[in-house]
Motif scaffolding. Structure first.
Motif, mmCIF file in Angstrom:
data_model
loop_
_atom_site.group_PDB
_atom_site.id
_atom_site.type_symbol
_atom_site.label_atom_id
_atom_site.label_comp_id
_atom_site.label_asym_id
_atom_site.label_seq_id
_atom_site.Cartn_x
_atom_site.Cartn_y
_atom_site.Cartn_z
ATOM 1 N N UNK A 274 -26.642 43.039 -13.532
ATOM 2 C CA UNK A 274 -26.168 43.966 -14.557
ATOM 3 C C UNK A 274 -24.661 43.885 -14.708
ATOM 4 N N UNK A 275 -23.947 43.837 -13.579
ATOM 5 C CA UNK A 275 -22.496 43.716 -13.639
ATOM 6 C C UNK A 275 -22.083 42.362 -14.225
ATOM 7 N N UNK A 276 -22.842 41.337 -13.895
ATOM 8 C CA UNK A 276 -22.537 40.007 -14.407
ATOM 9 C C UNK A 276 -22.640 39.968 -15.938
ATOM 10 N N UNK A 277 -23.675 40.608 -16.487
ATOM 11 C CA UNK A 277 -23.889 40.578 -17.938
ATOM 12 C C UNK A 277 -22.961 41.542 -18.671
ATOM 13 N N UNK A 278 -22.469 42.582 -17.967
ATOM 14 C CA UNK A 278 -21.563 43.541 -18.595
ATOM 15 C C UNK A 278 -20.171 42.926 -18.724
ATOM 16 N N UNK B 113 -31.226 39.220 -18.577
ATOM 17 C CA UNK B 113 -31.131 40.633 -18.915
ATOM 18 C C UNK B 113 -32.489 41.317 -18.846
ATOM 19 N N UNK B 114 -33.567 40.584 -19.121
ATOM 20 C CA UNK B 114 -34.903 41.161 -19.133
ATOM 21 C C UNK B 114 -35.541 41.172 -17.752
ATOM 22 N N UNK B 115 -34.997 40.383 -16.834
ATOM 23 C CA UNK B 115 -35.652 40.212 -15.530
ATOM 24 C C UNK B 115 -35.593 41.478 -14.687
ATOM 25 N N UNK B 116 -34.528 42.296 -14.883
ATOM 26 C CA UNK B 116 -34.390 43.550 -14.143
ATOM 27 C C UNK B 116 -34.468 43.316 -12.633
ATOM 28 N N UNK C 77 -14.671 42.750 -17.125
ATOM 29 C CA UNK C 77 -14.758 43.995 -16.353
ATOM 30 C C UNK C 77 -14.967 43.773 -14.865
ATOM 31 N N UNK C 78 -15.625 42.684 -14.509
ATOM 32 C CA UNK C 78 -15.907 42.414 -13.102
ATOM 33 C C UNK C 78 -15.426 41.008 -12.753
ATOM 34 N N UNK C 79 -15.081 40.848 -11.505
ATOM 35 C CA UNK C 79 -14.605 39.544 -11.042
ATOM 36 C C UNK C 79 -15.791 38.655 -10.704
ATOM 37 N N UNK C 80 -15.805 37.452 -11.270
ATOM 38 C CA UNK C 80 -16.871 36.511 -10.963
ATOM 39 C C UNK C 80 -16.703 35.908 -9.581
ATOM 40 N N UNK C 81 -15.561 36.143 -8.933
ATOM 41 C CA UNK C 81 -15.357 35.663 -7.563
ATOM 42 C C UNK C 81 -16.000 36.586 -6.536
#
Length: 270
Positions: free
Chosen positions: A173-177, A219-222, A162-166
């Motif tokens: 949140x976007x990284x984990x989604x 994910x838990x670090x928020x 869904x999101x570009x890692x570049x």
């Protein structure tokens, strides 16, 4: 007439026994003379059974000493729950100047750097930055492993649907989604001190546990350490994850019980 017949039969029987005994003595004397004249052949005839039994004994010893054989035919009566071991230290192979515990891609994403550093810092002992190496993409990872065989235990390759890692501004949140990752590990059969190394237990399971634990903490670090700069060789990056005791994450290996498989020795059992 009857007495004469019995006497004749006894004489014939005695003659047969005498001739048999005489022939036996002659054959034994003949064999003795041949053995004396051909001492090498006689010694070989005497010792060949011992060499044959020694050969069978060595085969039996090899079978019973084979660790792989014992593991397959071992008896597990209970479910043994064992935590995975930490990631092993890499050992430089013959003709190699360096080695890596694991490699990863892509290299330029800050979230991946945080994840990698968390894996390094949570390992026991801590993995030095020099034992980990990042690459720009999957092609570089595959090319490096092809040109440098057995230089690393494995590689993890990240992707996001869904999101570009570049994107340098991607959030946690976007990284984990939509995060997807692939684990590559070395299938080469290895032996250490005469024992076969099972790469699934030696590296793959510890690596899976380390990655999952780091992802759960992220994910838990928020947003913990979101403002901290994080590079691939920054040991001070996201150290708060290491001290986070609010998460009880455990990954155990369960060895299911199985019955005894009977194996019979070629020498038999006393």
């Amino acid at each position: 007439g009857l007495c004469g017949s019995v006497s004749t039969m006894e004489k014939s029987h005695n003659t047969y026994v005498h001739n048999l005994t005489k022939q036996l003595r002659v054959l034994l004397r003949k064999n003795w003379i041949l053995s004396v004249r051909n001492r090498r052949g006689a010694i070989f005839q005497i010792l060949s059974p011992f060499f044959f039994l020694l050969f069978l004994f060595l085969i039996n010893l090899a079978i019973t000493s084979n660790k792989q054989f014992d593991k397959v035919h071992g008896v597990h009566r209970t479910q043994d729950v064992e935590p995975p071991a930490p990631l092993p230290e890499c050992i430089k192979g013959e003709g190699m100047d360096t080695c890596y515990i694991f490699i990863y891609s892509p290299r330029g994403n800050e979230m991946i750097h945080r994840l990698v550093n968390n894996i390094r810092l949570n390992n026991d002992p801590t993995i030095p930055a020099s034992a980990v190496r990042g690459f720009a993409n999957l092609e570089e990872v595959n090319e490096f492993q092809f040109e440098n065989q057995n230089i690393t235990y494995g590689a993890m390759v990240f992707n996001n649907s869904q999101y570009s890692l570049d994107d340098p501004g991607i959030t946690a949140e976007e990284f984990l989604t939509g995060l997807e990752w692939t684990l590559q590990y070395n299938h080469t059969s290895q032996h250490r001190r005469g024992n076969q190394i099972y790469n699934q237990e030696f590296f793959m399971m510890p690596f899976l546990g380390a990655i999952e634990q780091a992802l759960v903490k992220m994910a838990h670090s928020d947003g913990i350490c979101a403002d901290e700069p994080c590079g691939p060789e920054d040991d001070s990056c996201c150290t708060s994850w290491k001290d986070d005791d609010t998460i009880d994450f455990r990954l155990n290996i369960v060895k299911y019980p199985h019955p005894e498989l009977l194996a019979f020795s070629i020498l038999g059992e006393a």
